[in-house]
Design a protein around this motif. Sequence first.
Motif, PDB file in Angstrom:
ATOM      1  N   ALA A 165       0.836  -1.205   0.000  1.00 14.61           N
ATOM      2  CA  ALA A 165       0.000   0.000   0.000  1.00 14.61           C
ATOM      3  C   ALA A 165       0.868   1.251   0.000  1.00 14.61           C
ATOM      4  N   ALA A 166       1.957   1.238   0.769  1.00 13.15           N
ATOM      5  CA  ALA A 166       2.847   2.398   0.810  1.00 13.15           C
ATOM      6  C   ALA A 166       3.490   2.635  -0.543  1.00 13.15           C
ATOM      7  N   VAL A 167       3.892   1.574  -1.226  1.00 12.63           N
ATOM      8  CA  VAL A 167       4.507   1.715  -2.550  1.00 12.63           C
ATOM      9  C   VAL A 167       3.500   2.274  -3.552  1.00 12.63           C
ATOM     10  N   VAL A 168       2.259   1.774  -3.514  1.00 12.47           N
ATOM     11  CA  VAL A 168       1.221   2.255  -4.436  1.00 12.47           C
ATOM     12  C   VAL A 168       0.937   3.735  -4.181  1.00 12.47           C
ATOM     13  N   ILE A 169       0.815   4.126  -2.915  1.00 12.60           N
ATOM     14  CA  ILE A 169       0.555   5.533  -2.586  1.00 12.60           C
ATOM     15  C   ILE A 169       1.716   6.407  -3.052  1.00 12.60           C
ATOM     16  N   PHE A 170       2.935   5.936  -2.839  1.00 10.95           N
ATOM     17  CA  PHE A 170       4.123   6.677  -3.269  1.00 10.95           C
ATOM     18  C   PHE A 170       4.125   6.874  -4.781  1.00 10.95           C
ATOM     19  N   LEU A 171       3.818   5.830  -5.531  1.00 12.83           N
ATOM     20  CA  LEU A 171       3.798   5.927  -6.997  1.00 12.83           C
ATOM     21  C   LEU A 171       2.677   6.845  -7.488  1.00 12.83           C
ATOM     22  N   VAL A 172       1.508   6.746  -6.882  1.00 14.46           N
ATOM     23  CA  VAL A 172       0.379   7.592  -7.293  1.00 14.46           C
ATOM     24  C   VAL A 172       0.689   9.066  -7.003  1.00 14.46           C
ATOM     25  N   LEU A 173       1.229   9.347  -5.824  1.00 14.68           N
ATOM     26  CA  LEU A 173       1.565  10.735  -5.498  1.00 14.68           C
ATOM     27  C   LEU A 173       2.674  11.274  -6.401  1.00 14.68           C
ATOM     28  N   GLY A 174       3.659  10.435  -6.707  1.00 13.25           N
ATOM     29  CA  GLY A 174       4.724  10.862  -7.611  1.00 13.25           C
ATOM     30  C   GLY A 174       4.207  11.154  -9.003  1.00 13.25           C
ATOM     31  N   ALA A 175       3.314  10.303  -9.504  1.00 15.16           N
ATOM     32  CA  ALA A 175       2.732  10.530 -10.826  1.00 15.16           C
ATOM     33  C   ALA A 175       1.863  11.790 -10.830  1.00 15.16           C
ATOM     34  N   ALA A 176       1.097  12.000  -9.773  1.00 13.87           N
ATOM     35  CA  ALA A 176       0.261  13.200  -9.697  1.00 13.87           C
ATOM     36  C   ALA A 176       1.103  14.465  -9.648  1.00 13.87           C
ATOM     37  N   ARG A 177       2.202  14.402  -8.917  1.00 13.88           N
ATOM     38  CA  ARG A 177       3.079  15.572  -8.860  1.00 13.88           C
ATOM     39  C   ARG A 177       3.719  15.840 -10.215  1.00 13.88           C
ATOM     40  N   TRP A 178       4.104  14.790 -10.937  1.00 15.81           N
ATOM     41  CA  TRP A 178       4.711  14.950 -12.251  1.00 15.81           C
ATOM     42  C   TRP A 178       3.705  15.567 -13.225  1.00 15.81           C
ATOM     43  N   VAL A 179       2.451  15.086 -13.205  1.00 18.05           N
ATOM     44  CA  VAL A 179       1.421  15.607 -14.121  1.00 18.05           C
ATOM     45  C   VAL A 179       1.117  17.063 -13.797  1.00 18.05           C
ATOM     46  N   THR A 180       0.961  17.400 -12.531  1.00 18.82           N
ATOM     47  CA  THR A 180       0.669  18.795 -12.190  1.00 18.82           C
ATOM     48  C   THR A 180       1.859  19.699 -12.485  1.00 18.82           C
ATOM     49  N   GLY A 181       3.072  19.156 -12.416  1.00 16.75           N
ATOM     50  CA  GLY A 181       4.262  19.941 -12.742  1.00 16.75           C
ATOM     51  C   GLY A 181       4.320  20.316 -14.211  1.00 16.75           C
ATOM     52  N   LEU A 182       3.710  19.511 -15.077  1.00 14.78           N
ATOM     53  CA  LEU A 182       3.696  19.826 -16.499  1.00 14.78           C
ATOM     54  C   LEU A 182       2.880  21.075 -16.807  1.00 14.78           C
ATOM     55  N   PHE A 183       1.819  21.286 -16.034  1.00 13.30           N
ATOM     56  CA  PHE A 183       0.890  22.372 -16.324  1.00 13.30           C
ATOM     57  C   PHE A 183       1.029  23.570 -15.390  1.00 13.30           C
ATOM     58  N   SER A 184       1.914  23.482 -14.424  1.00  8.59           N
ATOM     59  CA  SER A 184       2.045  24.599 -13.501  1.00  8.59           C
ATOM     60  C   SER A 184       3.183  25.518 -13.926  1.00  8.59           C
ATOM     61  N   LYS A 185       3.043  26.750 -13.571  1.00 10.68           N
ATOM     62  CA  LYS A 185       4.074  27.745 -13.868  1.00 10.68           C
ATOM     63  C   LYS A 185       5.151  27.663 -12.787  1.00 10.68           C
ATOM     64  N   ARG A 186       6.401  27.762 -13.204  1.00 11.03           N
ATOM     65  CA  ARG A 186       7.504  27.685 -12.243  1.00 11.03           C
ATOM     66  C   ARG A 186       7.442  28.883 -11.305  1.00 11.03           C
ATOM     67  N   THR A 187       7.517  28.579 -10.023  1.00  9.94           N
ATOM     68  CA  THR A 187       7.425  29.636  -9.026  1.00  9.94           C
ATOM     69  C   THR A 187       8.795  30.261  -8.771  1.00  9.94           C
ATOM     70  N   HIS A 188       8.766  31.500  -8.395  1.00 10.10           N
ATOM     71  CA  HIS A 188       9.980  32.215  -8.045  1.00 10.10           C
ATOM     72  C   HIS A 188       9.862  32.767  -6.633  1.00 10.10           C
ATOM     73  N   VAL A 189       9.010  32.119  -5.851  1.00  8.09           N
ATOM     74  CA  VAL A 189       8.831  32.459  -4.447  1.00  8.09           C
ATOM     75  C   VAL A 189       9.287  31.251  -3.639  1.00  8.09           C
ATOM     76  N   TYR A 190      10.200  31.475  -2.709  1.00  8.54           N
ATOM     77  CA  TYR A 190      10.822  30.377  -1.976  1.00  8.54           C
ATOM     78  C   TYR A 190      10.527  30.513  -0.484  1.00  8.54           C
ATOM     79  N   GLN A 191      10.103  29.400   0.099  1.00 12.23           N
ATOM     80  CA  GLN A 191       9.825  29.320   1.526  1.00 12.23           C
ATOM     81  C   GLN A 191      10.377  28.001   2.053  1.00 12.23           C
ATOM     82  N   THR A 192      10.313  27.824   3.359  1.00 12.18           N
ATOM     83  CA  THR A 192      10.742  26.556   3.944  1.00 12.18           C
ATOM     84  C   THR A 192       9.620  25.545   3.767  1.00 12.18           C
ATOM     85  N   THR A 193       9.646  24.833   2.662  1.00 13.85           N
ATOM     86  CA  THR A 193       8.611  23.843   2.379  1.00 13.85           C
ATOM     87  C   THR A 193       9.002  22.487   2.948  1.00 13.85           C
ATOM     88  N   ALA A 194       7.999  21.637   3.109  1.00 15.39           N
ATOM     89  CA  ALA A 194       8.242  20.286   3.615  1.00 15.39           C
ATOM     90  C   ALA A 194       9.105  19.487   2.651  1.00 15.39           C
TER      91      ALA A 194
END
Length: 197
Positions: free
Chosen positions: A12-41
């Motif tokens: 289950a942990a591996v499946v969740i990890f893969l799904v979250l990684g794929a979702a982040r990759w897909v959203t990264g394709l359509f999002s604009k690169r940010t130039h605001v930097y904070q202490t993110t997780a």
Amino acid sequence: MKTSFFRPLIEAAVVIFLVLGAARWVTGLFSKRTHVYQTTAARQLRLLFWPLLALGAGLSVLPAVAMGGAEVSAFEWLLTAGFMLFTLALSGPALLLHLRYWILNRETTLAFQPVDNRFEVYEAGQRVPFEWRDLARVERVTCSARRTFWAKYDYLTLHLRDGRAIILTALLTDLEPLATFLRSLPTERRTKAWCWV
């Protein structure tokens, strides 16, 4: 029995990890690169991954030896203590630096876009009032111990003409592009074995 219990959890942990990684990759394709930097997780996890892994390895030995009961010899306890001290020596400095940098920059936001000549620093949502002419010098401190867990912890101090200092740490972003952007200012570059601010 133990493998029948842990196997579904690991799958289950591996499946969740893969799904979250794929979702982040897909959203990264359509999002604009940010130039605001904070202490993110994500940034904190990237810096803390190896120190926490080493600390976990060191602490994982203690319960195994403690549950050994009366059969555990003094020599085994000595080896366990030595291994725990070794892993603390590896990960402890990085964890202390991370905590210190987090205290300094937890409410700091850096807006940095070199193409538009934009460079602003915000503390607790309020813009720190300074202009380019207010910057007196820049102090760039990097780690000389390159093969340690704390090698990526560096910082940059902006010294203003009125005596104030703004400290930007590696928890915000990679500071080398910012140091390059500020190269027209007098810059003092130093290296330390441990970049404590």
